[in-house]
Motif scaffolding. Structure first.
Motif, mmCIF file in Angstrom:
data_model
loop_
_atom_site.group_PDB
_atom_site.id
_atom_site.type_symbol
_atom_site.label_atom_id
_atom_site.label_comp_id
_atom_site.label_asym_id
_atom_site.label_seq_id
_atom_site.Cartn_x
_atom_site.Cartn_y
_atom_site.Cartn_z
ATOM 1 N N ASP A 160 80.242 9.877 -83.995
ATOM 2 C CA ASP A 160 79.710 8.589 -84.816
ATOM 3 C C ASP A 160 79.282 9.363 -86.405
ATOM 4 O O ASP A 160 78.040 10.324 -86.264
ATOM 5 N N VAL A 161 79.729 8.559 -87.275
ATOM 6 C CA VAL A 161 79.373 8.742 -89.141
ATOM 7 C C VAL A 161 78.186 7.652 -88.652
ATOM 8 O O VAL A 161 78.632 6.047 -88.366
ATOM 9 N N LYS A 162 77.380 7.733 -89.025
ATOM 10 C CA LYS A 162 76.114 7.399 -89.614
ATOM 11 C C LYS A 162 76.144 7.498 -90.943
ATOM 12 O O LYS A 162 75.857 7.482 -91.967
ATOM 13 N N ALA A 163 74.950 5.912 -91.615
ATOM 14 C CA ALA A 163 74.704 5.815 -92.648
ATOM 15 C C ALA A 163 72.965 6.088 -92.999
ATOM 16 O O ALA A 163 72.661 4.851 -92.422
ATOM 17 N N THR A 164 72.501 6.623 -94.066
ATOM 18 C CA THR A 164 71.053 6.758 -93.655
ATOM 19 C C THR A 164 71.050 5.198 -94.524
ATOM 20 O O THR A 164 71.726 4.575 -95.992
ATOM 21 N N ARG A 165 69.228 4.836 -95.153
ATOM 22 C CA ARG A 165 69.168 4.190 -96.127
ATOM 23 C C ARG A 165 69.897 4.712 -97.656
ATOM 24 O O ARG A 165 70.115 3.025 -98.146
ATOM 25 N N SER A 166 70.142 5.163 -98.274
ATOM 26 C CA SER A 166 70.178 5.500 -98.948
ATOM 27 C C SER A 166 72.043 5.954 -99.374
ATOM 28 O O SER A 166 73.005 6.356 -99.663
ATOM 29 N N ASN A 167 72.181 5.307 -98.237
ATOM 30 C CA ASN A 167 73.883 4.966 -97.823
ATOM 31 C C ASN A 167 74.722 6.269 -97.589
ATOM 32 O O ASN A 167 76.041 6.339 -97.841
ATOM 33 N N ASP A 168 73.941 7.963 -97.758
ATOM 34 C CA ASP A 168 74.150 9.091 -96.811
ATOM 35 C C ASP A 168 75.082 8.856 -96.115
ATOM 36 O O ASP A 168 74.232 8.741 -95.133
ATOM 37 N N TYR A 169 76.584 9.623 -95.573
ATOM 38 C CA TYR A 169 76.989 9.957 -94.197
ATOM 39 C C TYR A 169 76.842 10.162 -93.767
ATOM 40 O O TYR A 169 76.414 12.228 -94.071
ATOM 41 N N TYR A 170 76.356 11.046 -92.260
ATOM 42 C CA TYR A 170 76.305 11.907 -91.620
ATOM 43 C C TYR A 170 77.186 11.815 -91.173
ATOM 44 O O TYR A 170 77.413 10.541 -89.524
ATOM 45 N N ILE A 171 77.488 13.188 -89.980
ATOM 46 C CA ILE A 171 77.373 12.775 -88.066
ATOM 47 C C ILE A 171 76.781 13.160 -87.060
ATOM 48 O O ILE A 171 76.143 14.358 -87.418
ATOM 49 N N THR A 172 77.164 11.919 -86.516
ATOM 50 C CA THR A 172 76.436 12.419 -84.502
ATOM 51 C C THR A 172 76.943 12.811 -83.956
ATOM 52 O O THR A 172 78.837 12.324 -83.753
ATOM 53 N N ILE A 173 77.120 13.715 -82.893
ATOM 54 C CA ILE A 173 78.000 14.445 -81.838
ATOM 55 C C ILE A 173 77.644 14.423 -81.473
ATOM 56 O O ILE A 173 75.878 15.126 -80.862
ATOM 57 N N THR A 174 77.578 13.882 -79.441
ATOM 58 C CA THR A 174 76.710 13.441 -79.067
ATOM 59 C C THR A 174 78.028 13.584 -77.228
ATOM 60 O O THR A 174 79.650 13.405 -77.749
ATOM 61 N N GLU A 175 77.578 14.867 -76.125
ATOM 62 C CA GLU A 175 78.441 15.404 -74.764
ATOM 63 C C GLU A 175 77.596 14.499 -74.214
ATOM 64 O O GLU A 175 76.706 14.342 -73.746
ATOM 65 N N SER A 176 78.512 13.954 -73.830
ATOM 66 C CA SER A 176 78.406 13.153 -72.197
ATOM 67 C C SER A 176 78.443 12.813 -70.996
ATOM 68 O O SER A 176 79.895 13.303 -70.764
ATOM 69 N N LYS A 177 77.952 13.710 -69.919
ATOM 70 C CA LYS A 177 78.574 14.381 -68.683
ATOM 71 C C LYS A 177 77.546 13.219 -67.965
ATOM 72 O O LYS A 177 76.020 13.355 -67.337
ATOM 73 N N LYS A 178 78.337 12.621 -66.742
ATOM 74 C CA LYS A 178 77.192 12.080 -65.643
ATOM 75 C C LYS A 178 77.030 13.377 -64.667
ATOM 76 O O LYS A 178 77.863 13.621 -64.043
ATOM 77 N N ARG A 179 75.472 12.857 -64.353
ATOM 78 C CA ARG A 179 75.677 13.798 -63.374
ATOM 79 C C ARG A 179 76.117 13.626 -61.631
ATOM 80 O O ARG A 179 75.285 11.990 -61.184
ATOM 81 N N LEU A 180 76.051 14.144 -60.999
ATOM 82 C CA LEU A 180 76.980 14.517 -59.670
ATOM 83 C C LEU A 180 75.275 13.681 -58.740
ATOM 84 O O LEU A 180 76.064 12.571 -57.505
#
Length: 106
Positions: free
Chosen positions: A27-47
């Protein structure tokens, strides 16, 4: 302003990658000052209970080059020292039905 509002900024772009039992979100997100940064999320379903477990890292633009270089070097090391078989996955809620190694290219 609450903690949630400070952490969750405007989402500019999102890419979802399903890989076997895990899903990755870039995900690319923007700060209040419109600087972009990336969040990388791993999602796994627990059995055991069906709960999704998420792990997230934040990657800021001043670190892009170093991060990419480190990731590239690490992947190359593994490929040089062990066989890596790239798999393509068909997503299914039922793990017994999920199929690997099928070509889904168009």
């Amino acid at each position: 302003m609450g903690d949630f509002e400070n952490r969750e900024r405007e989402e500019v772009y999102s890419k979802k990658v399903r890989a076997g039992k895990r899903t990755y979100f870039f995900d690319v997100k923007a700060t209040r000052s419109n600087d972009y940064y990336i969040t990388i999320t791993e999602s796994k379903k627990r059995l055991e209970d069906g709960v999704f477990i998420k792990h997230k890292i934040f990657l800021y633009k001043e670190d892009f080059e170093k991060f990419a270089e480190g990731l590239k070097d690490t992947v190359e090391y593994i490929k040089d020292h062990q066989e890596v078989v790239e798999k393509r996955y068909e997503y299914s809620e039922n793990p017994e039905i999920a199929k690997a190694d099928e070509d889904f290219s168009f």
